[in-house]
Design an enzyme around this catalytic site. Structure first.
Site, PDB file in Angstrom:
ATOM      1  N   ARG A   1      31.666  46.043  47.518  1.00  9.72           N
ATOM      2  CA  ARG A   1      32.728  46.061  46.492  1.00  9.72           C
ATOM      3  C   ARG A   1      32.116  46.443  45.151  1.00  9.72           C
ATOM      4  O   ARG A   1      32.685  47.195  44.369  1.00  9.72           O
ATOM      5  CB  ARG A   1      33.444  44.710  46.405  1.00  9.72           C
ATOM      6  CG  ARG A   1      34.444  44.685  45.253  1.00  9.72           C
ATOM      7  CD  ARG A   1      35.523  43.592  45.275  1.00  9.72           C
ATOM      8  NE  ARG A   1      35.216  42.413  46.020  1.00  9.72           N
ATOM      9  CZ  ARG A   1      34.418  41.412  45.608  1.00  9.72           C
ATOM     10  NH1 ARG A   1      33.829  41.475  44.414  1.00  9.72           N
ATOM     11  NH2 ARG A   1      34.204  40.370  46.378  1.00  9.72           N
TER      12      ARG A   1
ATOM     13  N   TYR B   1      53.454  61.164  34.497  1.00  3.15           N
ATOM     14  CA  TYR B   1      53.553  61.007  35.945  1.00  3.15           C
ATOM     15  C   TYR B   1      54.400  59.749  36.235  1.00  3.15           C
ATOM     16  O   TYR B   1      54.210  58.709  35.602  1.00  3.15           O
ATOM     17  CB  TYR B   1      52.137  60.850  36.519  1.00  3.15           C
ATOM     18  CG  TYR B   1      52.113  60.542  37.982  1.00  3.15           C
ATOM     19  CD1 TYR B   1      52.464  61.500  38.926  1.00  3.15           C
ATOM     20  CD2 TYR B   1      51.755  59.278  38.440  1.00  3.15           C
ATOM     21  CE1 TYR B   1      52.447  61.206  40.274  1.00  3.15           C
ATOM     22  CE2 TYR B   1      51.729  58.982  39.789  1.00  3.15           C
ATOM     23  CZ  TYR B   1      52.084  59.952  40.703  1.00  3.15           C
ATOM     24  OH  TYR B   1      52.067  59.663  42.033  1.00  3.15           O
TER      25      TYR B   1
ATOM     26  N   ASP C   1      44.591  61.387  31.087  1.00  3.77           N
ATOM     27  CA  ASP C   1      44.733  61.690  32.517  1.00  3.77           C
ATOM     28  C   ASP C   1      44.493  63.194  32.669  1.00  3.77           C
ATOM     29  O   ASP C   1      45.315  64.008  32.262  1.00  3.77           O
ATOM     30  CB  ASP C   1      46.154  61.289  32.961  1.00  3.77           C
ATOM     31  CG  ASP C   1      46.404  61.526  34.447  1.00  3.77           C
ATOM     32  OD1 ASP C   1      45.723  62.398  35.036  1.00  3.77           O
ATOM     33  OD2 ASP C   1      47.308  60.877  35.002  1.00  3.77           O
TER      34      ASP C   1
ATOM     35  N   LYS D   1      44.081  64.800  44.005  1.00  2.00           N
ATOM     36  CA  LYS D   1      44.618  66.134  43.743  1.00  2.00           C
ATOM     37  C   LYS D   1      43.484  67.168  43.766  1.00  2.00           C
ATOM     38  O   LYS D   1      42.873  67.375  44.777  1.00  2.00           O
ATOM     39  CB  LYS D   1      45.392  66.117  42.422  1.00  2.00           C
ATOM     40  CG  LYS D   1      46.307  64.875  42.262  1.00  2.00           C
ATOM     41  CD  LYS D   1      47.467  64.831  43.232  1.00  2.00           C
ATOM     42  CE  LYS D   1      48.202  63.490  43.262  1.00  2.00           C
ATOM     43  NZ  LYS D   1      48.670  62.981  42.004  1.00  2.00           N
TER      44      LYS D   1
HETATM   45  C1  LIG Z   1      49.091  61.691  41.495  1.00  2.00           C
HETATM   46  C2  LIG Z   1      48.907  61.387  40.070  1.00  2.00           C
HETATM   47  C3  LIG Z   1      48.574  60.095  39.638  1.00  2.00           C
HETATM   48  C4  LIG Z   1      48.443  58.944  40.598  1.00  2.00           C
HETATM   49  O1  LIG Z   1      47.352  59.091  41.456  1.00  2.00           O
HETATM   50  P1  LIG Z   1      47.317  58.553  42.982  1.00  2.00           P
HETATM   51  O2  LIG Z   1      46.002  59.047  43.465  1.00  2.00           O
HETATM   52  O3  LIG Z   1      48.505  59.127  43.689  1.00  2.00           O
HETATM   53  O4  LIG Z   1      47.396  57.063  42.907  1.00  2.00           O
HETATM   54  C5  LIG Z   1      48.375  59.896  38.282  1.00  2.00           C
HETATM   55  N1  LIG Z   1      48.510  60.909  37.384  1.00  2.00           N
HETATM   56  C6  LIG Z   1      48.832  62.158  37.770  1.00  2.00           C
HETATM   57  C7  LIG Z   1      48.972  63.228  36.735  1.00  2.00           C
HETATM   58  C8  LIG Z   1      49.046  62.437  39.111  1.00  2.00           C
HETATM   59  O5  LIG Z   1      49.394  63.681  39.474  1.00  2.00           O
END
Ligand SMILES: *Cc1c(COP(=O)(O)O)cnc(C)c1O
Length: 379
Positions: A46, A98, A170, A195
């Site tokens: 962890r 998001y 982000d 992504k």
């Molecule tokens: C998909 C996404 C998230 C969340 O991420 P997960 O891996 O699905 O938990 C946050 N911000 C953006 C811009 C995203 O496209």
């Protein structure tokens, strides 16, 4: 080291004893100690796992940051940032976030006494007006999702520095290949690794990076205490995916340009949102802070009926109808009913997210096939 070399080499020295060129999948929960506390730097998975450490070093290096941490998902990474906050603190975020981020802010952390403000950040002055002595975090996504607005990271960073506010960015849509927020003054950069960083639609993962040692310690403490970590097999897959990040992003961007131009000239299409377009309202800021404009495009049909949008997205064959983005394959989505369904309709429309808006994650296939697919779907 330059970017493409870093994607391939950074963090790969964790298995020095055998000389394996690729860090193994350390599928282990614990590590033998000689006497209590005498170990090889790993005690319990962890807290640390060598495959995860290799990935954390790699992602930090790509973002020009000192420290990296990987999590079970992008949301687990954002959750970790939220846990830096205390009741009474205030957060300012952009108003077309998001959907999952909007949801964790408003449905989880708002009930713990943290106040969230959602504003249009195209003009940094609007953000400055919202700042007060309770503001502890400014959270931005740029390009925004799904409106593809560009927020001036340096301008927001300046506001944050003046009032000792943390700036979290982000960077999921741009990736560090196209945009490095740490260099522009961010304190924390977050990724949905799911992504582009993973890039092959086979892993769900999140990441945070930062430069400040105290901040890194606090984040690692939360990571270890709350336990939202990712497993070594997933880290292995992402390390593999990252080796081609620079090549993939070049192709995503090239294809997106071709698709954006095609859609702009289509008689059934009203507007196309892609920051690489000369007439995009934030094109100049995009040019200033990005090295390319990325693979995400949104467009709105002329016909103002949700059924028209549903018809188009149901007809595409190569563009698969699915949530998510950033994989090698092209995806199409309908934010109003999919990724952004958790945002109330009046909030959605305020930010331009109408019911006929379609979002494309343009993959790295041959662009002729992508254009043919859109041609037949638009009819
Ligand atoms: C998909 C996404 C998230 C969340 O991420 P997960 O891996 O699905 O938990 C946050 N911000 C953006 C811009 C995203 O496209």
């Amino acid at each position: 080291m330059k970017f493409g070399t870093k994607t391939i080499h950074e963090g790969l020295n964790v298995d020095l004893p055998t000389g394996a060129i690729i860090p193994p999948i350390y599928q282990t929960s614990t590590y033998i100690q000689k006497t209590p506390g005498e170990h090889h730097g790993f005690e319990y998975s962890r807290t640390q796992n060598p495959t995860r450490t290799a990935l954390e070093i790699n992602i930090a290096a790509l973002e020009n940051a000192k420290f990296g941490m990987c999590f079970a998902s992008g949301m687990a990474a954002i959750d970790t940032v939220c846990k830096l906050l205390s009741p009474g603190d205030e957060v300012i975020a952009n108003n077309d976030l998001y959907g999952g981020t909007y949801r964790i802010f408003t449905k989880i952390y708002a009930s713990y006494g943290i106040k969230f403000h959602f504003v249009d950040m195209e003009d940094a002055a609007t953000v400055q007006e919202m700042v007060n002595d309770k503001t502890k975090l400014i959270w931005i996504e740029t390009p925004t999702n799904p409106m593809m607005k560009i927020i001036d990271i340096e301008a927001i960073a300046e506001i944050c520095k003046k009032s000792s506010i943390l700036l979290g960015v982000d960077n999921t849509f741009a990736t560090p290949y196209l945009q490095r927020p740490m260099d522009l003054g961010a304190d924390i950069v977050m990724h949905s690794v799911t992504k582009y960083l993973s890039g092959h639609s086979d892993v769900v993962m999140g990441a945070l990076v930062c430069n400040d040692e105290n901040l890194a310690e606090r984040l690692a403490f939360i990571q270890n205490t709350c336990g939202g970590i990712c497993g070594p097999q997933d880290c292995f897959l992402v390390l593999r995916g990252l080796k081609t990040l620079h090549i993939r992003m070049q192709r995503h961007t090239e294809n997106a340009k071709i698709v954006a131009e095609y859609l702009s000239s289509h008689p059934k299409v009203d507007s196309v949102y892609w920051p690489g377009k000369q007439d995009h309202p934030n094109h100049d800021i995009a040019k200033k802070q990005m090295d390319g404009f990325g693979g995400m495009i949104s467009f709105v049909l002329k016909e103002d009926a949700i059924d028209a949008a549903i018809e188009v997205i149901s007809k595409t064959k190569i563009f698969k109808l699915a949530e998510s983005l950033g994989g090698v394959e092209s995806l199409v989505g309908h934010p109003a009913s999919m990724t952004h369904a958790s945002v109330p309709q009046e909030e959605r429309v305020k930010s331009g997210l109408v019911d006929t808006l379609i979002r494309l994650s343009v993959g790295i296939e041959d662009s002729d096939d992508l254009i043919d697919d859109l041609k037949q779907a638009l009819g």
